[in-house]
Design an enzyme around this catalytic site. Structure first.
Site, PDB file in Angstrom:
ATOM      1  N   GLU A  43      -2.690  -8.864   3.231  1.00  9.68           N
ATOM      2  CA  GLU A  43      -3.046  -9.407   4.548  1.00  9.68           C
ATOM      3  C   GLU A  43      -4.533  -9.247   4.869  1.00  9.68           C
ATOM      4  O   GLU A  43      -5.029  -9.819   5.836  1.00  9.68           O
ATOM      5  CB  GLU A  43      -2.166  -8.769   5.636  1.00  9.68           C
ATOM      6  CG  GLU A  43      -2.536  -7.362   6.044  1.00  9.68           C
ATOM      7  CD  GLU A  43      -2.133  -6.274   5.061  1.00  9.68           C
ATOM      8  OE1 GLU A  43      -2.430  -5.107   5.357  1.00  9.68           O
ATOM      9  OE2 GLU A  43      -1.536  -6.572   4.013  1.00  9.68           O
ATOM     10  N   CYS A  49       0.848  -1.201   0.000  1.00  8.17           N
ATOM     11  CA  CYS A  49       0.000   0.000   0.000  1.00  8.17           C
ATOM     12  C   CYS A  49       0.886   1.256   0.000  1.00  8.17           C
ATOM     13  O   CYS A  49       1.639   1.472  -0.939  1.00  8.17           O
ATOM     14  CB  CYS A  49      -0.997  -0.033   1.161  1.00  8.17           C
ATOM     15  SG  CYS A  49      -2.348   1.161   0.952  1.00  8.17           S
ATOM     16  N   HIS A  96      -3.904  -4.549   0.001  1.00  8.22           N
ATOM     17  CA  HIS A  96      -3.468  -5.160   1.257  1.00  8.22           C
ATOM     18  C   HIS A  96      -3.598  -6.679   1.164  1.00  8.22           C
ATOM     19  O   HIS A  96      -4.692  -7.216   1.350  1.00  8.22           O
ATOM     20  CB  HIS A  96      -4.332  -4.652   2.417  1.00  8.22           C
ATOM     21  CG  HIS A  96      -4.045  -3.242   2.805  1.00  8.22           C
ATOM     22  ND1 HIS A  96      -3.018  -2.890   3.649  1.00  8.22           N
ATOM     23  CD2 HIS A  96      -4.653  -2.086   2.454  1.00  8.22           C
ATOM     24  CE1 HIS A  96      -3.005  -1.582   3.806  1.00  8.22           C
ATOM     25  NE2 HIS A  96      -3.984  -1.065   3.083  1.00  8.22           N
TER      26      HIS A  96
END
Length: 202
Positions: free
Chosen positions: A184, A79, A182
């Site tokens: 994750e 990001c 992202h």
């Protein structure tokens, strides 16, 4: 061991949780020697470009990241972390980035709702080991108002998303990789991307 850069601008907990789930060993650190000794570096990030660069500069990390990139160490920016790899950002002014990649960070066009927040598909531009076990048009999770543009090196573009314009979503030049979304927070697809990255650098 992967060093996750701790500079008070990171989406740290969810990233660490994802790496732990994949049994990829990582450490969250501000220590320059630990960063130098790690086998790879992840630069996460949320927030404003200028604040992030100010923090990296204050902690002495900017030069270390340039040195480690030049030494061939794998670096992954997530990001804002990806955006910091570029030369210049035009977020509320004009600011110098780390300069590992050619190009600039520009606001997403106002023809669409900004920030670009939510799920969007990845369109592959080239084959990469990062895409192992990932199908075409897989969805990943974005939260950002700025994206890579200007005279960036299109040869580095691995995958993009469409949102008012073509958003570089994954870029890679040698040992330097960036993900605008992202991983994750991107469910099974994101975990697979992180797993593939871990295998790529091991």
């Amino acid at each position: 061991m992967i060093a996750i850069i701790d500079y008070d601008a990171g989406n740290i907990k969810s990233l660490q949780f994802a790496l732990d789930k994949l049994k990829i060993e990582s450490v969250l650190t501000k220590d320059l020697q630990t960063i130098r000794e790690a086998k790879a570096i992840i630069l996460p990030g949320v927030g404003a470009f200028k604040d992030a660069m100010d923090s990296l500069n204050k902690l002495g990390m900017t030069e270390v990241l340039r040195e480690e990139a030049a030494n061939g160490k794998p670096l992954l920016g997530i990001c804002l972390g990806m955006q910091l790899f570029y030369e210049t950002s035009y977020e509320d002014g004009e600011w110098q980035g780390i300069g590992l990649l050619k190009g600039s960070v520009n606001r997403i066009p106002d023809m669409v709702k900004v920030p670009h927040m939510g799920w969007n598909t990845l369109q592959k531009h080239k084959e990469s080991p990062l895409f192992d076990k990932i199908s075409d048009d897989s969805y990943v999770y974005f939260v950002h108002s700025y994206a890579i543009g200007g005279s960036y090196d299109s040869d580095t573009l691995v995958a993009s998303s469409e949102y008012g314009t073509t958003i570089p979503a994954i870029v890679q030049k040698g040992n330097v990789t960036g993900m605008q979304f992202h991983p994750e927070k991107s469910g099974e697809v994101g975990l697979q991307l992180l797993k593939n990255y871990g295998e790529l650098i091991s």
